[in-house]
Design a protein around this motif. Structure first.
Motif, mmCIF file in Angstrom:
data_model
loop_
_atom_site.group_PDB
_atom_site.id
_atom_site.type_symbol
_atom_site.label_atom_id
_atom_site.label_comp_id
_atom_site.label_asym_id
_atom_site.label_seq_id
_atom_site.Cartn_x
_atom_site.Cartn_y
_atom_site.Cartn_z
ATOM 1 N N LEU A 125 0.845 -1.201 0.000
ATOM 2 C CA LEU A 125 0.000 0.000 0.000
ATOM 3 C C LEU A 125 0.875 1.244 0.000
ATOM 4 O O LEU A 125 1.752 1.405 0.855
ATOM 5 C CB LEU A 125 -0.906 0.010 1.226
ATOM 6 C CG LEU A 125 -1.807 1.238 1.392
ATOM 7 C CD1 LEU A 125 -2.741 1.414 0.205
ATOM 8 C CD2 LEU A 125 -2.620 1.147 2.694
ATOM 9 N N VAL A 126 0.632 2.114 -0.961
ATOM 10 C CA VAL A 126 1.311 3.407 -1.066
ATOM 11 C C VAL A 126 0.267 4.488 -0.835
ATOM 12 O O VAL A 126 -0.815 4.455 -1.435
ATOM 13 C CB VAL A 126 1.956 3.559 -2.458
ATOM 14 C CG1 VAL A 126 2.325 5.008 -2.741
ATOM 15 C CG2 VAL A 126 3.169 2.653 -2.576
ATOM 16 N N VAL A 127 0.569 5.442 0.038
ATOM 17 C CA VAL A 127 -0.348 6.554 0.312
ATOM 18 C C VAL A 127 0.333 7.861 -0.075
ATOM 19 O O VAL A 127 1.377 8.219 0.475
ATOM 20 C CB VAL A 127 -0.765 6.593 1.795
ATOM 21 C CG1 VAL A 127 -1.717 7.762 2.046
ATOM 22 C CG2 VAL A 127 -1.422 5.285 2.209
ATOM 23 N N VAL A 128 -0.266 8.563 -1.027
ATOM 24 C CA VAL A 128 0.245 9.859 -1.471
ATOM 25 C C VAL A 128 -0.658 10.945 -0.901
ATOM 26 O O VAL A 128 -1.857 10.989 -1.190
ATOM 27 C CB VAL A 128 0.287 9.944 -3.012
ATOM 28 C CG1 VAL A 128 0.837 11.303 -3.440
ATOM 29 C CG2 VAL A 128 1.135 8.814 -3.590
ATOM 30 N N ASP A 129 -0.071 11.807 -0.086
ATOM 31 C CA ASP A 129 -0.824 12.822 0.655
ATOM 32 C C ASP A 129 -0.895 14.119 -0.145
ATOM 33 O O ASP A 129 0.126 14.765 -0.398
ATOM 34 C CB ASP A 129 -0.120 13.058 1.998
ATOM 35 C CG ASP A 129 -0.889 13.992 2.922
ATOM 36 O OD1 ASP A 129 -1.781 14.725 2.447
ATOM 37 O OD2 ASP A 129 -0.580 14.000 4.128
ATOM 38 N N ILE A 130 -2.113 14.490 -0.561
ATOM 39 C CA ILE A 130 -2.299 15.789 -1.226
ATOM 40 C C ILE A 130 -3.261 16.659 -0.411
ATOM 41 O O ILE A 130 -3.901 17.561 -0.952
ATOM 42 C CB ILE A 130 -2.808 15.621 -2.667
ATOM 43 C CG1 ILE A 130 -4.227 15.038 -2.691
ATOM 44 C CG2 ILE A 130 -1.849 14.781 -3.507
ATOM 45 C CD1 ILE A 130 -4.944 15.233 -4.032
ATOM 46 N N SER A 131 -3.353 16.371 0.886
ATOM 47 C CA SER A 131 -4.362 17.041 1.715
ATOM 48 C C SER A 131 -4.136 18.551 1.810
ATOM 49 O O SER A 131 -5.104 19.311 1.944
ATOM 50 C CB SER A 131 -4.405 16.429 3.115
ATOM 51 O OG SER A 131 -3.147 16.525 3.754
ATOM 52 N N ALA A 132 -2.880 18.998 1.729
ATOM 53 C CA ALA A 132 -2.623 20.431 1.847
ATOM 54 C C ALA A 132 -3.243 21.189 0.673
ATOM 55 O O ALA A 132 -3.940 22.192 0.859
ATOM 56 C CB ALA A 132 -1.125 20.695 1.919
ATOM 57 N N LYS A 133 -3.019 20.716 -0.543
ATOM 58 C CA LYS A 133 -3.601 21.443 -1.669
ATOM 59 C C LYS A 133 -5.096 21.174 -1.803
ATOM 60 O O LYS A 133 -5.838 22.020 -2.312
ATOM 61 C CB LYS A 133 -2.861 21.149 -2.972
ATOM 62 C CG LYS A 133 -2.923 19.755 -3.513
ATOM 63 C CD LYS A 133 -2.145 19.705 -4.853
ATOM 64 C CE LYS A 133 -2.123 18.345 -5.479
ATOM 65 N NZ LYS A 133 -1.400 18.348 -6.790
ATOM 66 N N ALA A 134 -5.563 20.027 -1.314
ATOM 67 C CA ALA A 134 -6.999 19.755 -1.341
ATOM 68 C C ALA A 134 -7.753 20.680 -0.399
ATOM 69 O O ALA A 134 -8.913 21.026 -0.651
ATOM 70 C CB ALA A 134 -7.261 18.303 -0.978
ATOM 71 N N GLN A 247 -3.880 7.418 9.073
ATOM 72 C CA GLN A 247 -3.250 6.550 10.074
ATOM 73 C C GLN A 247 -2.240 5.583 9.467
ATOM 74 O O GLN A 247 -1.548 4.870 10.186
ATOM 75 C CB GLN A 247 -4.320 5.757 10.820
ATOM 76 C CG GLN A 247 -5.319 6.598 11.581
ATOM 77 C CD GLN A 247 -6.357 5.747 12.290
ATOM 78 O OE1 GLN A 247 -6.090 4.615 12.682
ATOM 79 N NE2 GLN A 247 -7.547 6.290 12.455
ATOM 80 N N VAL A 248 -2.168 5.551 8.142
ATOM 81 C CA VAL A 248 -1.304 4.600 7.442
ATOM 82 C C VAL A 248 -0.026 5.307 7.005
ATOM 83 O O VAL A 248 -0.086 6.431 6.501
ATOM 84 C CB VAL A 248 -2.037 4.020 6.216
ATOM 85 C CG1 VAL A 248 -1.173 2.980 5.511
ATOM 86 C CG2 VAL A 248 -3.358 3.404 6.629
ATOM 87 N N PRO A 249 1.148 4.676 7.172
ATOM 88 C CA PRO A 249 2.380 5.314 6.700
ATOM 89 C C PRO A 249 2.396 5.414 5.180
ATOM 90 O O PRO A 249 1.690 4.668 4.491
ATOM 91 C CB PRO A 249 3.479 4.363 7.203
ATOM 92 C CG PRO A 249 2.810 3.042 7.381
ATOM 93 C CD PRO A 249 1.404 3.363 7.807
ATOM 94 N N PRO A 250 3.198 6.346 4.635
ATOM 95 C CA PRO A 250 3.252 6.499 3.181
ATOM 96 C C PRO A 250 3.658 5.227 2.446
ATOM 97 O O PRO A 250 3.233 4.990 1.313
ATOM 98 C CB PRO A 250 4.290 7.607 2.973
ATOM 99 C CG PRO A 250 4.322 8.353 4.269
ATOM 100 C CD PRO A 250 4.054 7.333 5.329
ATOM 101 N N THR A 251 4.471 4.404 3.075
ATOM 102 C CA THR A 251 4.913 3.156 2.466
ATOM 103 C C THR A 251 5.178 2.131 3.561
ATOM 104 O O THR A 251 5.307 2.477 4.737
ATOM 105 C CB THR A 251 6.195 3.379 1.631
ATOM 106 O OG1 THR A 251 6.519 2.174 0.930
ATOM 107 C CG2 THR A 251 7.354 3.792 2.493
ATOM 108 N N GLY A 252 5.207 0.868 3.178
ATOM 109 C CA GLY A 252 5.531 -0.190 4.132
ATOM 110 C C GLY A 252 4.353 -1.009 4.602
ATOM 111 O O GLY A 252 4.533 -2.073 5.190
ATOM 112 N N ALA A 253 3.130 -0.551 4.369
ATOM 113 C CA ALA A 253 1.947 -1.306 4.782
ATOM 114 C C ALA A 253 1.519 -2.259 3.670
ATOM 115 O O ALA A 253 1.880 -2.099 2.506
ATOM 116 C CB ALA A 253 0.804 -0.368 5.136
ATOM 117 N N THR A 254 0.743 -3.248 4.062
ATOM 118 C CA THR A 254 0.112 -4.162 3.109
ATOM 119 C C THR A 254 -1.393 -3.969 3.196
ATOM 120 O O THR A 254 -1.945 -3.853 4.295
ATOM 121 C CB THR A 254 0.459 -5.632 3.447
ATOM 122 O OG1 THR A 254 1.870 -5.820 3.294
ATOM 123 C CG2 THR A 254 -0.279 -6.592 2.521
#
Length: 276
Positions: A125-134, A247-254
């Motif tokens: 699982l990869v999480v890309v955070d765009i919350s600031a511009k959203a 709650q999920v890290p940007p990388t490393g989760a499944t």
């Protein structure tokens, strides 16, 4: 634990003191043979995770749905006081709550939910955070530049990953009007994947699927649904309205996507779990 045969022989020995050593060994052999010929005990495969994070919203009539769709409905049809069992009838559109988009949702003749490979439903699982511009732009897009910035920090997106956009949109759930953000024409507004970013992830990063914390893989105001076309048209799946991505890290989760499996389904509510 001793077998009944061994217990009986031991009891007879204590009573008569005449049992031979050969009888003892024979009885023990019978017990060993019974154990060896019985069914093997299945060994559980341990799931190695420090935490399990539920990425699924609770289905209810209050959960926002795409404009024009009917809300989730649950009707009791059996009661414990009459027959001993409770049961509800569920009425919902396939694309309700935290749900999966199968390729057939967008592509005529595309794979339906029961045809998705099980291997594709468990992925990095990869999480890309765009919350600031959203926060500043309801029509914000996850772009190729956002992917490049993510990779500059975390390394290249792993092969066969599920890439999720985190926009922080679920913070609006307490106000359904703000979550849908309908304009004067009744069109919703919310962040999503830019079409070229979706194409990049499919062709250059070989992802299995994409996820968003909004109601659509595309920015909600899109008229051409380019991200849907890029993902689903390439045989990938989407998961929309994910919860708790912060709650999920940007990388490393499944991620484990508990996809529905009804014949011909274009999608359906699913339970999505992240193992960190």
């Amino acid at each position: 634990m001793c077998s009944p045969r061994i217990v009986r022989v031991a009891h007879e020995s204590a009573e008569t003191s005449r049992i031979s050593r050969r009888a003892w060994l024979g009885a023990a052999g019978l017990g060993a043979l019974a154990a060896a010929s019985g069914p093997a005990v299945a060994q559980a495969i341990p799931v190695r995770a420090n935490a399990v994070i539920d990425l699924t919203h609770v289905l209810s009539a209050q959960l926002p749905v795409w404009p024009g769709n009917s809300p989730f409905t649950m009707v009791p049809v059996a009661w414990h006081d009459h027959g001993g069992f409770g049961q509800n009838a569920l009425v919902l559109w396939e694309h309700t709550g935290t749900h999966l988009d199968a390729p057939s949702h967008q592509v005529r003749g595309g794979a339906s939910v029961e045809q998705l490979a099980a291997d594709d439903l468990v992925a990095p699982l990869v999480v890309v955070d765009i919350s600031a511009k959203a926060a500043a732009d309801a029509d914000a897009e996850l772009t190729v530049s956002d992917i490049a910035r993510w990779e500059a920090v975390h390394g290249q997106i792993p092969d066969r990953a599920l890439v999720a956009m985190y926009s922080g949109w679920e913070r609006r759930l307490s106000d359904p009007g703000a979550f849908l953000a309908l304009d004067a024409e009744g069109r919703p507004h919310a962040p999503g994947f830019a079409a070229d970013a979706a194409e990049f992830l499919v062709t250059r990063r070989n992802i299995v699927g994409a996820g968003v914390d909004t109601l659509s893989l595309d920015p909600a105001a899109s008229r051409d649904f380019g991200a849907h076309t890029a993902f689903l048209g390439a045989g990938r799946y989407g998961v929309e309205m994910l919860a708790n991505l912060a709650q999920v890290p940007p990388t490393g989760a499944t991620v484990i996507v508990g996809a529905p499996k009804h014949v011909g389904g274009t999608g359906g509510p699913c339970r999505v779990l992240a193992l960190t």
